[in-house]
Design a protein around this motif. Structure first.
Motif, PDB file in Angstrom:
ATOM      1  N   CYS A  22     -10.058  66.819  48.521  1.00 39.45           N
ATOM      2  CA  CYS A  22     -10.069  68.029  47.696  1.00 39.45           C
ATOM      3  C   CYS A  22      -9.984  67.701  46.215  1.00 39.45           C
ATOM      4  O   CYS A  22     -10.640  68.326  45.396  1.00 39.45           O
ATOM      5  N   HIS A  23      -9.178  66.718  45.860  1.00 45.40           N
ATOM      6  CA  HIS A  23      -8.963  66.390  44.455  1.00 45.40           C
ATOM      7  C   HIS A  23     -10.053  65.481  43.885  1.00 45.40           C
ATOM      8  O   HIS A  23     -10.065  65.212  42.691  1.00 45.40           O
ATOM      9  N   GLU A  24     -10.977  65.005  44.715  1.00 43.75           N
ATOM     10  CA  GLU A  24     -12.068  64.140  44.262  1.00 43.75           C
ATOM     11  C   GLU A  24     -13.281  64.362  45.181  1.00 43.75           C
ATOM     12  O   GLU A  24     -13.660  63.503  45.971  1.00 43.75           O
ATOM     13  N   PRO A  25     -13.894  65.560  45.086  1.00 47.74           N
ATOM     14  CA  PRO A  25     -14.948  65.903  46.048  1.00 47.74           C
ATOM     15  C   PRO A  25     -16.201  65.040  45.965  1.00 47.74           C
ATOM     16  O   PRO A  25     -16.973  64.992  46.915  1.00 47.74           O
ATOM     17  N   LEU A  26     -16.407  64.343  44.885  1.00 48.76           N
ATOM     18  CA  LEU A  26     -17.604  63.513  44.744  1.00 48.76           C
ATOM     19  C   LEU A  26     -17.290  62.033  44.861  1.00 48.76           C
ATOM     20  O   LEU A  26     -17.957  61.195  44.250  1.00 48.76           O
ATOM     21  N   ALA A  27     -16.275  61.694  45.668  1.00 43.79           N
ATOM     22  CA  ALA A  27     -15.921  60.289  45.891  1.00 43.79           C
ATOM     23  C   ALA A  27     -17.179  59.532  46.318  1.00 43.79           C
ATOM     24  O   ALA A  27     -17.903  59.979  47.202  1.00 43.79           O
ATOM     25  N   PRO A  65      -2.397  62.456  45.453  1.00 37.39           N
ATOM     26  CA  PRO A  65      -1.065  62.885  44.997  1.00 37.39           C
ATOM     27  C   PRO A  65      -0.345  63.819  45.966  1.00 37.39           C
ATOM     28  O   PRO A  65       0.851  64.038  45.822  1.00 37.39           O
ATOM     29  N   TRP A  66      -1.033  64.356  46.964  1.00 33.54           N
ATOM     30  CA  TRP A  66      -0.400  65.244  47.933  1.00 33.54           C
ATOM     31  C   TRP A  66       0.113  64.492  49.158  1.00 33.54           C
ATOM     32  O   TRP A  66       0.695  65.096  50.044  1.00 33.54           O
ATOM     33  N   MET A  67      -0.091  63.193  49.184  1.00 33.45           N
ATOM     34  CA  MET A  67       0.436  62.391  50.290  1.00 33.45           C
ATOM     35  C   MET A  67       1.803  61.848  49.924  1.00 33.45           C
ATOM     36  O   MET A  67       2.084  61.584  48.756  1.00 33.45           O
ATOM     37  N   SER A  68       2.632  61.664  50.926  1.00 31.51           N
ATOM     38  CA  SER A  68       3.929  61.022  50.741  1.00 31.51           C
ATOM     39  C   SER A  68       3.738  59.513  50.747  1.00 31.51           C
ATOM     40  O   SER A  68       2.733  59.005  51.259  1.00 31.51           O
ATOM     41  N   GLY A  69       4.703  58.794  50.216  1.00 35.21           N
ATOM     42  CA  GLY A  69       4.644  57.336  50.204  1.00 35.21           C
ATOM     43  C   GLY A  69       4.513  56.760  51.610  1.00 35.21           C
ATOM     44  O   GLY A  69       3.788  55.808  51.850  1.00 35.21           O
TER      45      GLY A  69
END
Length: 144
Positions: A22-27, A65-69
């Motif tokens: 979602c935060h990088e749709p054009l990966a 950034p929405w993932m936990s460590g």
């Protein structure tokens, strides 16, 4: 045909293929994890996408950034030709979802859509003899 070939026939290979963020749709490149090869892999947040392998441990760090460590773990088990992949939440803040449903532990099935943070993966299981073809298609961005 020797007995080693007989033991592989009917076996499956398991893959987790990153299909979007979602935060990088054009990966630019897909990410393909050969779960059978890795055996057990921990997934968590990192500064950049990278696979860290130490001894018999594998850890995939993702710049999400929405993932936990320590977000999740996937472990594969094989008994003869049968292969199972189990996704387990490792106490993450945002949880793990499979096909839109929050799960703590889930046996993955072919076609499952896995959401970790805001990164989406497709679980794909294929006959072992088709493994190279699946990897090539996924890497090229085509349907698998």
């Amino acid at each position: 045909m020797d007995s080693a070939d007989d033991s592989v026939r009917g076996s499956s290979a398991a893959f987790l293929i990153r299909v979007g963020r979602c935060h990088e749709p054009l990966a630019p490149e897909p990410m393909i994890l050969d779960l059978d090869l890795l055996g057990r892999i921990a997934l968590g947040r990192g500064e950049q996408d990278r696979l860290v392998q130490e001894d018999d441990r594998s850890r995939l760090e993702l710049a999400d950034p929405w993932m936990s460590g320590e977000h999740a773990q996937i472990e594969t088990f094989r008994a003869g030709p049968e292969l199972w992949a189990i996704l387990e939440d490792r106490g993450s803040t945002n949880g793990c979802r499979v096909n839109g449903q929050e799960v703590d532990r889930h046996q993955l099935e072919h076609g499952d859509l896995v959401e970790l943070g805001q990164t989406f993966w497709s679980y794909y299981q294929a006959p072992l003899e088709d493994k190279e073809q699946v990897l090539e298609r996924a890497h090229d961005g085509g349907p698998v």
